[in-house]
Design a protein around this motif. Structure first.
Motif, PDB file in Angstrom:
ATOM      1  N   THR A 246       0.826  -1.203   0.000  1.00 43.20           N
ATOM      2  CA  THR A 246       0.000   0.000   0.000  1.00 43.20           C
ATOM      3  C   THR A 246       0.862   1.254   0.000  1.00 43.20           C
ATOM      4  O   THR A 246       0.537   2.256  -0.646  1.00 43.20           O
ATOM      5  CB  THR A 246      -0.929  -0.005   1.224  1.00 43.20           C
ATOM      6  N   LEU A 280      -7.205  -2.669  -1.261  1.00 40.40           N
ATOM      7  CA  LEU A 280      -7.345  -1.564  -2.209  1.00 40.40           C
ATOM      8  C   LEU A 280      -7.064  -2.049  -3.628  1.00 40.40           C
ATOM      9  O   LEU A 280      -6.292  -2.985  -3.844  1.00 40.40           O
ATOM     10  CB  LEU A 280      -6.396  -0.423  -1.834  1.00 40.40           C
ATOM     11  N   SER A 281      -7.670  -1.382  -4.598  1.00 39.50           N
ATOM     12  CA  SER A 281      -7.607  -1.866  -5.973  1.00 39.50           C
ATOM     13  C   SER A 281      -6.175  -2.012  -6.492  1.00 39.50           C
ATOM     14  O   SER A 281      -5.862  -2.947  -7.223  1.00 39.50           O
ATOM     15  CB  SER A 281      -8.385  -0.923  -6.891  1.00 39.50           C
TER      16      SER A 281
END
Length: 324
Positions: A246, A280-281
């Protein structure tokens, strides 16, 4: 002088290894000593390093070596040329680069953390080859790692970047050897796996040691406590990997070390847990794969950093960092 080799040192809590390495990553000459188990004085460990270097320098190919690369258990300080490995208590701010440079006849020396060295090896010759953004980890007696960002090794200013073992994934967790709480290493290292399983009632087969490998064997046989111990380790690793992904958008996580030798006992729950943490994408497609370089990764990675030093013009400063 014809210099088509580099010398590499891999320094850890169990062994101190050395090799002469060519430009293709082949280890031509090897030397190894055990790290003194009860090193009450820094000079006992330093003497083992000297013995390895002396053995390498006695080889007929030594004059072909143009520099020395060191991958050491950390923390390291590449700027100062010193090391303070958590798992070698006798060494605190130990001036390793100066010692090695003196013993190596003044050759330029580069120093990186062992996790950074493993990342350099896997990016140069292994599972991360050709990848632009990767986290490469070792999960063994400790947990370390290194980063490749934008196609280049990213050691950071002191040579420690990517040290995922000391990311806290449990703020209420126990005290880690580094002094923080709930670190990945305190939950996912080999000793942590064995300790957790033992405290939960598991015991190794007669004649076996209480090790992560023994816990893995029990897990394969269906022992629920052993399975739970690896699930717990996998959850900690997944949380640390997802946090790293991330933050810096890696595309692949490469995992080596003795605990990774458990195979799907580790990787199956790790991939499952990663699905819970990497949500998250831009991190959902993250790959997790086994390392390919095996026990030579530290030496090959130290050599990779060393070749980079030579490509950049060498130098004999306190320490240097780089990647192949």
């Amino acid at each position: 002088m014809h210099t088509d080799l580099v010398a590499a040192l891999d320094i850890g809590g169990t062994k101190i290894a050395g090799a002469l390495v060519d430009g293709g990553g082949r280890l031509l000459v090897r030397a190894q000593r055990p790290t003194p188990a009860r090193a009450g004085a820094a000079d006992r460990v330093g003497a083992a390093v000297t013995e390895v270097l002396d053995e390498l320098s006695a080889a007929a190919d030594w004059p072909r070596a143009g520099a020395v690369g060191i991958g050491s258990a950390g923390p390291v300080d590449a700027k100062a040329g010193s090391v303070s490995p958590v798992n070698i208590p006798a060494w605190r701010d130990y001036p390793l680069v100066a010692q090695v440079r003196e013993r190596a006849g003044g050759l330029p020396v580069t120093l990186v953390g062992d996790g950074v060295a493993i990342a350099a090896a896997e990016h140069w010759q292994g599972a991360a080859r050709g990848r632009s953004d990767a986290l490469c980890m070792v999960v063994s007696t400790g947990v370390g790692g290194g980063l490749v960002l934008g196609g280049q090794l990213h050691p950071g200013p002191t040579g420690n970047a990517g040290h995922i073992g000391h990311i806290s994934v449990d703020m209420n967790g126990g005290i880690c050897a580094c002094g923080s709480r709930g670190c990945v290493e305190s939950l996912a290292s080999g000793p942590s796996i064995a300790r957790y399983a033992g405290e939960a009632g598991w015991s190794p087969a007669p004649g076996d040691e209480a090790s992560a490998a023994a816990v893995a064997a029990s897990a394969r046989a269906g022992d629920l406590v052993a399975i739970a111990a690896f699930d717990r380790a996998a959850r900690a690793l997944a949380a640390g990997i997802a946090a790293t992904a991330t933050l810096v958008e890696i595309e692949i996580a490469v995992i080596g070390g003795g605990v990774a030798g458990a195979g799907e006992v580790l990787f199956a729950p790790l991939r499952r847990e990663l699905g819970r943490y990497a949500t998250l994408s831009f991190v959902q497609g993250l790959e997790v794969v086994p390392a390919q370089m095996g026990t030579d990764a530290g030496l090959v990675g130290a050599a990779a950093a060393c070749w980079k030093l030579l490509e950049d013009g060498g130098g004999t400063g306190g320490g240097g960092t780089g990647g192949r």
